[in-house]
Enzyme design. Structure first.
Site, PDB file in Angstrom:
ATOM      1  N   SER A  56     -38.804   8.741 -58.860  1.00  0.00           N
ATOM      2  CA  SER A  56     -38.472   7.628 -59.731  1.00  0.00           C
ATOM      3  C   SER A  56     -37.206   6.918 -59.258  1.00  0.00           C
ATOM      4  O   SER A  56     -37.169   6.431 -58.134  1.00  0.00           O
ATOM      5  CB  SER A  56     -38.348   8.159 -61.157  1.00  0.00           C
ATOM      6  OG  SER A  56     -38.362   7.109 -62.070  1.00  0.00           O
ATOM      7  N   ASP A 102     -49.145   4.157 -62.499  1.00  0.00           N
ATOM      8  CA  ASP A 102     -47.785   4.472 -62.945  1.00  0.00           C
ATOM      9  C   ASP A 102     -47.180   3.214 -63.574  1.00  0.00           C
ATOM     10  O   ASP A 102     -47.143   2.158 -62.947  1.00  0.00           O
ATOM     11  CB  ASP A 102     -46.966   4.921 -61.735  1.00  0.00           C
ATOM     12  CG  ASP A 102     -45.558   5.393 -62.088  1.00  0.00           C
ATOM     13  OD1 ASP A 102     -45.120   5.188 -63.234  1.00  0.00           O
ATOM     14  OD2 ASP A 102     -44.917   5.972 -61.206  1.00  0.00           O
ATOM     15  N   HIS A 108     -46.386   9.652 -63.784  1.00  0.00           N
ATOM     16  CA  HIS A 108     -45.131   9.331 -63.127  1.00  0.00           C
ATOM     17  C   HIS A 108     -44.532  10.648 -62.631  1.00  0.00           C
ATOM     18  O   HIS A 108     -44.293  11.563 -63.399  1.00  0.00           O
ATOM     19  CB  HIS A 108     -44.210   8.673 -64.152  1.00  0.00           C
ATOM     20  CG  HIS A 108     -42.907   8.205 -63.604  1.00  0.00           C
ATOM     21  ND1 HIS A 108     -42.814   7.174 -62.700  1.00  0.00           N
ATOM     22  CD2 HIS A 108     -41.632   8.605 -63.855  1.00  0.00           C
ATOM     23  CE1 HIS A 108     -41.546   6.962 -62.412  1.00  0.00           C
ATOM     24  NE2 HIS A 108     -40.807   7.820 -63.091  1.00  0.00           N
TER      25      HIS A 108
END
Length: 536
Positions: free
Chosen positions: A224, A443, A472
């Protein structure tokens, strides 16, 4: 791009006058991090760490001093808290150090080595044994010093907050006033620190860690926001990257205001996918046989809880917070669908109570660092008229699930005491850093376009797509895909990457969606030991 569930605490840190650094402040040359870096004195981590509790058992812990301001390398020093799982393979098989980042910005990282060294989520133990896995709490985070945490009432004032969606100008102005107060509190407490909390400086810190560990190059794994951190490091120090995995990839050109607008649209599509899944299991949940019917029931519940907050603590904003994780991970769907059905159809709020938690200190710290980094990394609109126009337009187009939630989550950046930018130029040359990108197609926190962009910016990278994927943090995670895990493991084990081809370089089919069996996932408040955090 971090998303916290509503989660309290006391702020700890330095107090100083608010300062603002102009967006055009002089750049620090990449070589500035190469000065002297001390060594790390490792010792067994405490069984009960004062910040992370028992998450560090079996690891080594240490600290490293780094400059607060890299333009003044011999000036004020701050401390980074580090952890290590040492390699257990023969020295002839040793492959060096791997720095780890779970995302955020603001996510702690010292617990992560356990996950990789012990093969907890799909990395073969014989590969994990070949590395020294290095976790670190980035500057300002958790065990590093100084830590940053601001006015705790903005995240949660101890009672149900007003609806994220303002019904009129007065309600919008009230939210704006709270956001300004949060910014002002951060500036009053940490004015001498905020100008130096940025992805660029965390990248320099990583290179100081590399030097302190005696490594010519580092390996890196980031989820991320950690993909943006990795992209920035690879741009600033391309020859110091050995292997790098970036999972759930941030779009650099959108940092950070536009990336959040992208999320608002992507989360609406993900909410539709979640509602459609519930509809397919209407025999279990009875919330409607179409996604539209389930969506109506979702907002029916939101309207009810606005009229009568649960225990005075869970109102429409908290209700939305509880269900936002379903836009990140499908393994919450079964539990949250039951929570929704219980509340909407049976007026039973116990599931909402079980999934709600007031912010703990770590959550307040994480949120303050999220803003400190994002508000500083790149320019944000300083005129609220643009925020109002953009979010009102998106909401009017039907992007309702996250839009105003996201607006208020980021609103302190409109009045942050340190102006943002300029952002680091992200990219590399052909034959440059050795990078593998991993991306789930659906995502919503870091939409697929981010991975495509980074793939183009680093021509020698490889992109692995999880076709139809919904989670994610797609590889080596709590719900990792075996195909992705195998490809990532091969890369970490031997450097093997998919051959280059147009589009994604390799494609894995998504894991099947979960069934409707009710699974208790615990409360929303507080971090888990292994999952990357919910990232905005």
């Amino acid at each position: 791009m971090k998303r916290l569930a509503v989660m309290t605490a006391a702020a700890v840190g330095l107090v100083g006058a608010a300062v603002a650094m102009p967006a055009g402040a002089a750049a620090v040359p990449a070589t500035a991090s190469a000065g002297s870096a001390g060594s790390v004195a490792w010792a067994p981590c405490p069984l009960n760490d004062p910040v992370l509790g028992g998450l560090l058992q079996g690891l080594d812990c240490g600290t490293l001093s780094v400059p607060l301001d890299y333009r003044k390398p011999h000036g004020r020093q701050i401390k980074l808290a580090l952890s290590r799982a040492r390699h257990t393979s023969a020295d002839s098989q040793y492959q060096g150090v791997v720095l780890l980042n779970r995302g955020g910005p603001g996510g702690f990282g010292r617990d992560l080595p356990t996950r990789f060294a012990r093969g907890t989520f799909g990395l073969p133990t014989q590969i994990g044994a070949q590395y020294d896995w290095i976790g670190f709490d980035p500057r300002g985070v958790a065990g590093s010093e100084p830590t940053v945490a601001c006015d705790p009432s903005y995240l949660y004032p101890g009672k149900a907050r007003a609806d994220f969606v303002p019904a009129n100008k007065a309600e919008e102005d009230a939210w704006r006033a709270r956001a300004r107060a949060y910014s002002a509190d951060c500036g009053a407490k940490y004015g001498s620190v905020l100008a130096h909390i940025s992805t660029e400086n965390v990248s320099r810190d990583m290179d100081r860690i590399r030097t302190a560990l005696g490594a010519r190059q580092i390996n890196y794994f980031g989820y991320s926001y950690g993909t943006y951190l990795g992209s920035v490091y690879a741009s600033m120090f391309p020859t110091r990257v050995r292997r790098m995995v970036l999972d759930s990839v941030v779009r650099p050109s959108g940092a950070w205001y536009e990336d959040n607008l992208d999320q608002n649209e992507a989360f609406e599509k993900r909410a539709d996918i979640f509602f459609a899944w519930i509809a397919r299991h209407d025999a279990v949940y009875r919330l409607g046989s179409t996604a539209a019917a389930v969506e109506r029931n979702y907002y029916r519940g939101m309207a009810r809880i606005e009229r009568n907050p649960v225990d005075g603590k869970i109102g429409p904003s908290e209700y939305n917070d509880i269900f936002v994780p379903d836009g990140y991970r499908n393994y919450t769907w079964a539990d949250h669908a039951q929570v929704l059905a219980d509340y909407v159809l049976r007026d039973d709020p116990q599931g909402l109570r079980d999934n709600f938690g007031e912010p703990a200190w770590l959550d307040q710290n994480s949120y303050a660092i999220y803003l400190s980094v994002q508000c500083r990394d790149a320019p944000w609109p300083r005129s609220w008229s643009q925020w109002h126009a953009d979010h009102s337009t998106q909401y009017g187009k039907g992007y309702k699930f996250l839009t105003w939630n996201n607006a208020w989550y980021n609103a302190p950046c409109a009045t942050w005491p340190v102006k943002g930018g300029p952002p680091v130029r992200v990219g590399g040359e052909a034959g440059g850093p050795n990078i593998v990108l991993v991306q789930a197609e659906n995502d919503a926190a870091t939409p697929y376009g981010g991975a495509v962009e980074v793939h183009k910016r680093f021509p020698s990278s490889r992109l692995i797509l999880e076709k139809g994927g919904n989670n994610h943090g797609a590889s080596l995670s709590g719900n990792g895909n075996a195909c992705l895990n195998d490809l990532v493991s091969a890369y970490l084990g031997s450097g093997t990457r998919p051959a280059s081809r147009p589009g994604p370089d390799a494609v894995c089919a998504a894991k099947p969606a979960p069934g409707p069996a009710v699974v208790t996932v615990g409360t929303a408040g507080g971090p888990t030991a292994y999952d990357p955090p919910l990232v905005r």
